[in-house]
Design a protein around this motif. Structure first.
Motif, PDB file in Angstrom:
ATOM      1  N   PRO A 141       0.958  -1.069   0.213  1.00  0.00           N
ATOM      2  CA  PRO A 141      -0.025  -0.239   0.006  1.00  0.00           C
ATOM      3  C   PRO A 141       0.848   1.295   0.062  1.00  0.00           C
ATOM      4  CG  PRO A 141      -0.905  -1.585   1.669  1.00  0.00           C
ATOM      5  CD  PRO A 141       0.462  -2.096   1.115  1.00  0.00           C
ATOM      6  N   PHE A 142       1.964   1.298   0.326  1.00  0.00           N
ATOM      7  CA  PHE A 142       2.920   2.258   0.704  1.00  0.00           C
ATOM      8  C   PHE A 142       3.994   2.422  -0.466  1.00  0.00           C
ATOM      9  CE2 PHE A 142       4.424  -1.078   3.413  1.00  0.00           C
ATOM     10  CZ  PHE A 142       5.668  -1.309   2.902  1.00  0.00           C
ATOM     11  N   PRO A 144       5.993   3.067  -3.985  1.00  0.00           N
ATOM     12  CA  PRO A 144       5.728   4.106  -5.130  1.00  0.00           C
ATOM     13  C   PRO A 144       5.668   3.593  -6.367  1.00  0.00           C
ATOM     14  CG  PRO A 144       7.992   3.606  -4.540  1.00  0.00           C
ATOM     15  CD  PRO A 144       7.079   2.952  -3.436  1.00  0.00           C
ATOM     16  N   LEU A 145       5.641   2.333  -6.421  1.00  0.00           N
ATOM     17  CA  LEU A 145       5.440   1.609  -7.934  1.00  0.00           C
ATOM     18  C   LEU A 145       4.087   1.356  -8.236  1.00  0.00           C
ATOM     19  CD1 LEU A 145       8.544  -0.871  -7.475  1.00  0.00           C
ATOM     20  CD2 LEU A 145       8.620   1.335  -8.874  1.00  0.00           C
ATOM     21  N   SER A 146       3.456   0.747  -7.054  1.00  0.00           N
ATOM     22  CA  SER A 146       2.008   0.349  -7.486  1.00  0.00           C
ATOM     23  C   SER A 146       1.379   0.463  -5.977  1.00  0.00           C
ATOM     24  CB  SER A 146       1.753  -0.921  -8.140  1.00  0.00           C
ATOM     25  OG  SER A 146       0.431  -1.288  -8.110  1.00  0.00           O
ATOM     26  N   VAL A 147       0.123   0.666  -5.952  1.00  0.00           N
ATOM     27  CA  VAL A 147      -0.510   0.592  -4.523  1.00  0.00           C
ATOM     28  C   VAL A 147      -1.848  -0.180  -4.777  1.00  0.00           C
ATOM     29  CG1 VAL A 147      -1.894   2.161  -3.102  1.00  0.00           C
ATOM     30  CG2 VAL A 147       0.027   3.224  -4.256  1.00  0.00           C
ATOM     31  N   ARG A 148      -1.680  -1.105  -3.692  1.00  0.00           N
ATOM     32  CA  ARG A 148      -2.797  -2.167  -3.544  1.00  0.00           C
ATOM     33  C   ARG A 148      -3.072  -2.310  -2.017  1.00  0.00           C
ATOM     34  NH1 ARG A 148      -3.532  -6.637  -7.206  1.00  0.00           N
ATOM     35  NH2 ARG A 148      -3.890  -5.803  -9.184  1.00  0.00           N
ATOM     36  N   PRO A 149      -4.191  -2.685  -1.666  1.00  0.00           N
ATOM     37  CA  PRO A 149      -4.452  -2.575  -0.320  1.00  0.00           C
ATOM     38  C   PRO A 149      -3.951  -3.830   0.199  1.00  0.00           C
ATOM     39  CG  PRO A 149      -6.371  -2.999  -1.457  1.00  0.00           C
ATOM     40  CD  PRO A 149      -5.442  -2.486  -2.406  1.00  0.00           C
TER      41      PRO A 149
END
Length: 154
Positions: A141-142, A144-149
């Motif tokens: 989630p943090f 910088p490349l990709s955000v997923r929960p």
């Protein structure tokens, strides 16, 4: 079928992390306490690589069926402008593949080492490097490349 693969992927990825962490801890303990590389240690080495290979096969299948990846490869010039799509189209796949190759090499080398200490040391180093690569490739989630929960619904 695709949704079953995603569910299997969600389960097996945690198994991979568990097995790698367990194998690393066994290797570190064996190295520190100068233990004998037992059949149990060898089984842990083997099953860690096996579970990682199962995850790789599931991951490759998902990769080939993913609409995000299809878009990435159909219009790479435009897709590369979006870091999220680039992450799933190339970065995540490449890093995970490299991690499994590193893990496999480490497993094969540890299996062939002559002494117990060198078996533990080889397993510790190679599996730790694989774990670091996997941690980098996870869409946190943090990140910088990709955000997923942490947990997502399908």
């Amino acid at each position: 079928m695709y949704s079953y693969l995603l569910i299997a992927h969600s389960i097996v990825r945690w198994l991979v992390l568990f097995f790698i962490l367990f194998a690393i801890s066994r290797a570190a303990l064996g190295l520190i306490k100068k233990k004998t590389f037992s059949k149990t240690d060898n089984s842990i080495r083997h099953w860690t690589a096996t579970v990682a290979h199962i995850q790789l096969m599931i991951g490759i299948t998902i990769y080939t069926r993913s609409p995000i990846v299809s878009y990435f490869w159909s219009d790479t010039t435009a897709a590369i402008q979006n870091l999220d799509i680039t992450f799933y189209g190339a970065i995540h796949f490449a890093l995970m593949l490299i991690a499994i190759v590193v893990l496999t090499i480490g497993s094969a080398l540890a299996k062939r080492r002559a002494t117990d200490i060198t078996k533990f040391k080889t397993m510790l180093v190679w599996f730790s490097v694989a774990l670091i690569i996997i941690i980098i490739a996870i869409p946190w989630p943090f990140s910088p490349l990709s955000v997923r929960p942490y947990l997502r619904t399908f």
